[in-house]
Scaffold this motif. Sequence first.
Motif, short mmCIF file in Angstrom:
data_model
loop_
_atom_site.label_atom_id
_atom_site.label_comp_id
_atom_site.label_asym_id
_atom_site.label_seq_id
_atom_site.Cartn_x
_atom_site.Cartn_y
_atom_site.Cartn_z
N ALA A 99 0.79 -1.23 0.00
CA ALA A 99 0.00 0.00 0.00
C ALA A 99 0.82 1.27 0.00
CB ALA A 99 -0.93 0.01 1.22
N ALA A 100 2.02 1.24 0.58
CA ALA A 100 2.81 2.47 0.70
C ALA A 100 3.85 2.62 -0.40
CB ALA A 100 3.51 2.52 2.06
N PHE A 101 4.32 1.51 -0.98
CA PHE A 101 5.32 1.58 -2.04
C PHE A 101 4.76 1.13 -3.39
CE2 PHE A 101 8.87 1.03 1.31
CZ PHE A 101 8.92 2.40 1.51
N GLY A 102 4.25 -0.08 -3.46
CA GLY A 102 3.79 -0.62 -4.74
C GLY A 102 2.72 0.21 -5.40
N PHE A 103 1.65 0.53 -4.66
CA PHE A 103 0.53 1.27 -5.25
C PHE A 103 0.90 2.70 -5.65
CE2 PHE A 103 -3.22 3.99 -4.80
CZ PHE A 103 -4.07 3.40 -5.72
N PRO A 104 1.41 3.53 -4.73
CA PRO A 104 1.65 4.93 -5.13
C PRO A 104 2.80 5.11 -6.10
CG PRO A 104 2.43 4.56 -2.90
CD PRO A 104 1.70 3.32 -3.31
N LEU A 105 3.89 4.36 -5.95
CA LEU A 105 5.03 4.54 -6.85
C LEU A 105 4.66 4.14 -8.28
CD1 LEU A 105 8.05 3.34 -4.66
CD2 LEU A 105 7.41 5.69 -5.27
N CYS A 106 3.93 3.03 -8.42
CA CYS A 106 3.48 2.64 -9.76
C CYS A 106 2.52 3.69 -10.34
CB CYS A 106 2.79 1.28 -9.71
SG CYS A 106 3.91 -0.11 -9.46
N ALA A 107 1.69 4.27 -9.48
CA ALA A 107 0.75 5.30 -9.95
C ALA A 107 1.51 6.55 -10.40
CB ALA A 107 -0.23 5.65 -8.84
N TYR A 108 2.44 7.03 -9.58
CA TYR A 108 3.17 8.25 -9.93
C TYR A 108 3.97 8.07 -11.21
CZ TYR A 108 2.15 9.51 -5.07
OH TYR A 108 1.53 9.79 -3.88
N LEU A 109 4.61 6.92 -11.37
CA LEU A 109 5.37 6.66 -12.59
C LEU A 109 4.44 6.50 -13.79
CD1 LEU A 109 8.00 4.16 -11.13
CD2 LEU A 109 8.48 6.45 -12.03
N GLY A 110 3.31 5.81 -13.58
CA GLY A 110 2.38 5.58 -14.68
C GLY A 110 1.76 6.84 -15.21
N PHE A 111 1.50 7.81 -14.33
CA PHE A 111 0.89 9.06 -14.78
C PHE A 111 1.85 9.93 -15.59
CE2 PHE A 111 -2.29 8.43 -11.29
CZ PHE A 111 -3.41 8.41 -12.13
N GLN A 112 3.11 9.56 -15.65
CA GLN A 112 4.04 10.24 -16.54
C GLN A 112 3.81 9.85 -17.99
OE1 GLN A 112 6.56 12.52 -15.26
NE2 GLN A 112 5.13 12.24 -13.55
N PHE A 113 3.14 8.72 -18.22
CA PHE A 113 2.94 8.20 -19.57
C PHE A 113 1.48 8.18 -20.02
CE2 PHE A 113 6.56 6.01 -17.58
CZ PHE A 113 7.58 6.33 -18.47
N ALA A 114 0.56 8.09 -19.08
CA ALA A 114 -0.85 7.89 -19.43
C ALA A 114 -1.73 8.90 -18.72
CB ALA A 114 -1.28 6.47 -19.05
N PRO A 115 -2.90 9.22 -19.30
CA PRO A 115 -3.80 10.22 -18.71
C PRO A 115 -4.52 9.69 -17.48
CG PRO A 115 -4.79 9.28 -20.67
CD PRO A 115 -3.40 8.75 -20.61
N ALA A 116 -5.23 10.60 -16.81
CA ALA A 116 -5.91 10.24 -15.56
C ALA A 116 -6.95 9.15 -15.76
CB ALA A 116 -6.57 11.49 -14.96
N ALA A 117 -7.66 9.18 -16.89
CA ALA A 117 -8.69 8.17 -17.13
C ALA A 117 -8.10 6.77 -17.18
CB ALA A 117 -9.44 8.48 -18.42
N HIS A 118 -6.92 6.63 -17.80
CA HIS A 118 -6.26 5.32 -17.81
C HIS A 118 -5.94 4.89 -16.40
CE1 HIS A 118 -4.82 4.84 -22.19
NE2 HIS A 118 -5.75 5.78 -22.17
#
Length: 326
Positions: A99-118
Amino acid sequence: MRSEPPIIDPAPRFGAGPALPGPNATRERMVGLCCAFGVVAVWSGFSLSARLAAQQSLTPWDVAALRYLGSLPVGLLLAFFVGWPRLSAGRSLALVAGAAFGFPLCAYLGFQFAPAAHGVVLLTGVLPFIAALLGALVLREPFPRRRWVSLGIVAAGILLLGLGTLDAAPGAWCGDLLFLLGSLSWAAFTILLRLWRVPAMAATVVLAVYPAFLYLPVWWFALPSTLGEASAAAILHQLVYQGLLAVVVAGFLFARAVNVLGSGQTTMVTALTPALTTFAAGPILGEWLGWVGFAGVATVSLGMVSGVIAPRGTPAGMVDAPARRG
């Protein structure tokens, strides 16, 4: 090897297990639903804030650092008043990893490539499926036919949301993979909450305190940062939202909802997050949906509602069976 006993919360008001039949069962179910809908509101803002960080001269590593800096003092204050969680180091690290590393870090990195809806479709939209699958495999939770129907409706809505947004962001597959990994991380955290029956306040303190000591030294010495180029308003926004709301408030509300409703029904409620976020992404981020996307929003909402409403004759709070200890 002897398994550890379940953690008993010294403060019963925070709740440690699923609601049981009795005079307070209906009230507990309503509390659980209110907590779950609170998570939807905070998670929607989380996705929008994380996507906005890409426009605020902040690296994903900076946003994570602000998240942990913002949650640390609140977590220490909570620990001072309610006591340190009686949770082993191994279990604490497992909860932190998901919950503290896997979820937010993947989210922050992913939003560099994909929009909010994705992000909301793949982070929270597929969460009911992953959590339900893990719950059936690990906890042997029942999977009634009504749940299959609800998940099928949600799946159709997610498909429509994806079709309505993929054309606007070609080449975002890298972010999509990161979002799926983040969803898996949070689903694992959800199952561990049920398996170990971790009280909501204990999980909140662990997620608010431990990550700062593990992550911040690594970020300071080894990870790229553009924090000095960001405005004070951007830094304060991410510090408060990611640290206080996304960690402390959402963490407590989610754990409380899981303790009362169970992992399956809680994640069914959070499936409403894509709908709320995609509606807000237009005016806030300029990422507007077409008619296909809006049809997906309506379909996901319908599936969520059908999964939340208990069938006639089912005691409140007993839609999911309690976790079995193996």
